[in-house]
Design an enzyme around this catalytic site. Structure first.
Site, PDB file in Angstrom:
ATOM      1  CB  CYS A  26      -0.739  -0.033   1.194  1.00 20.79           C
ATOM      2  SG  CYS A  26      -2.203  -1.255   1.217  1.00 20.79           S
ATOM      3  CG  HIS A  82      -5.839   2.451  -0.040  1.00 21.94           C
ATOM      4  ND1 HIS A  82      -4.806   2.947  -0.620  1.00 21.94           N
ATOM      5  CD2 HIS A  82      -5.506   1.163   0.558  1.00 21.94           C
ATOM      6  CE1 HIS A  82      -3.775   2.115  -0.197  1.00 21.94           C
ATOM      7  NE2 HIS A  82      -4.123   1.322   0.394  1.00 21.94           N
ATOM      8  CB  CYS A 107      -0.518   0.784   7.659  1.00 23.16           C
ATOM      9  SG  CYS A 107      -2.009   0.383   6.759  1.00 23.16           S
TER      10      CYS A 107
END
Length: 409
Positions: free
Chosen positions: A92, A365, A395
């Site tokens: 991510c 996201h 994260c």
């Protein structure tokens, strides 16, 4: 020699729903990124032959995202053949890491103009052919039985004692803040509309937000990862939850509190940030908007997986001699509500300074693209509020966190 990494500008696509009926599903991810790259080129006015590298993050890396999508998207955009490209994967945090690497190249004096960012079309799932984060490696799994991130997020909530109501409240507030930002056009400056190959408009606005979402709405949603956690792995005879709890034997069970309303949305999108040296910018009449002051990466337990944004941010501020009180605004990726709650607990940073325009729970996201998007959003908001310092932290899979401090010029 003056060594700084200047953010000249940052642009992004709108986020499209990451489903087959999403507005960007029919546009190849190379084409989405290519249009964002050209939007940045047109805004800044640089010669693509002078781009030292195009560094893009991408979480998938296979299927439509394969074959070095950074280089292919630059070629698709019609950029000079002299402009190379490289694609990286820090899960991510890939897009943020791409921008950080771009800054490092400039700060080292090896490069003068680098484009960082990322892309992900989550509506086009890639055939991974792997079993989880250990990629079919039983030896690694025996050491670190990594589970799906939703299970890890629920594990954080269990360990830290975060309630379902606390997580839901963050989800609602993210929607409220995003709705206000959209109504006031706070994202308009950075948006690049995306078109189909036939020239018709695919998307020019955020498609994912659900304005008007209430706490009562979210209380009706069932936990998304409870059923997954109860699945028994045939090779071990243990459920997914029990597998995760092998690393946390003091816990009796995992409390499942996350669902679609307090977790990041699945979306498509791309981002691009132009990083230049002061010498190059001055020689070409480019005005900087901000400078990248420091970046950092941290690692934590890969089973609970999502607890490293706080340590990464702490390392970042320490390296540059600042404190969290010196930072005016924070963008902490809302992968799950518990991630943001954990960050606040670790750092003492107030919610008033975090994600003031909403976050991924409302906006979505797009894995590899999000880091570049958050950096651009932070630059815009520092300018809007006449503030100086901002910090982005995310994260990532594998128990890592990325952090970047920027300073408005």
């Amino acid at each position: 020699m003056e060594r700084e990494a200047w953010i000249i500008d940052a642009v992004r696509s709108p986020r499209g729903k990451g489903k087959e009926n999403g507005a960007l599903h029919g546009v190849h991810p190379q084409r989405i990124l290519a249009q964002v790259l050209n939007g940045l080129r047109d805004r800044v006015g640089f010669d693509t032959a002078e781009v030292d590298d195009v560094i893009m993050g991408c979480g998938a890396g296979s299927g439509d995202h394969s074959m070095d999508i950074a280089r292919n998207a630059a070629l698709d955009a019609g950029w000079s053949l002299d402009a190379p490209g490289v694609t990286l994967n820090r899960f991510c945090g890939s897009g943020q890491q791409a921008v950080n690497f771009a800054a490092m190249g400039v700060l080292a004096g090896h490069q003068d103009l680098v484009i960082g960012g990322g892309v992900e079309s989550m509506s086009r799932p890639s055939p991974m052919h792997v079993d989880g984060f250990t990629a079919n490696n039983p030896h690694l799994f025996e050491q670190y039985p990594m589970v799906a991130q939703g299970i890890s997020a629920d594990l954080i909530a269990t360990v830290e004692g975060f309630s379902r109501e606390e997580c839901d409240q963050l989800g609602v507030e993210s929607q409220i803040r995003a709705a206000a930002a959209l109504a006031e056009g706070r994202f308009d400056r950075s948006l690049v509309p995306i078109f189909h190959d036939d020239g018709t408009l695919a998307l020019d606005h955020e498609e994912f937000p659900r304005p008007g979402t209430t706490l009562a709405d979210l209380t009706k949603l069932s936990p998304s990862f409870e059923k997954m956690g109860a699945y028994v792995r045939p090779e071990s005879g243990l459920s997914i939850d029990q597998t995760a709890l092998l690393s946390y034997p003091h816990l009796d069970a995992i409390r499942h509190v996350h669902h679609a309303g307090n977790s990041s949305g699945v979306v498509d999108g791309a981002s691009a940030v132009a990083i230049a040296s002061p010498a190059y910018a001055r020689a070409h009449g480019l005005s900087p908007r901000a400078r990248i002051v420091m970046s950092a990466v941290a690692g934590t337990d890969p089973v609970i997986m999502l607890t490293a944004p706080g340590p990464a941010a702490a390392r970042c501020v320490k390296k540059v001699g600042l404190t969290f009180d010196d930072i005016d605004l924070f963008e902490i990726n809302e992968a799950f509500a518990a991630v943001v709650l954990k960050f606040m607990k670790d750092t003492g940073v107030s919610w008033d300074k975090i994600n003031v325009n909403g976050g991924a729970m409302a906006l979505g996201h797009p894995i590899g693209a999000t880091g570049g998007m958050l950096i651009g959003t932070l630059v815009d908001e520092l300018e809007r509020r006449d503030k100086e310092f901002g910090l982005v932290a995310m994260c990532t899979g594998g128990g890592m966190g990325t952090a970047t401090i920027i300073q408005r010029i």
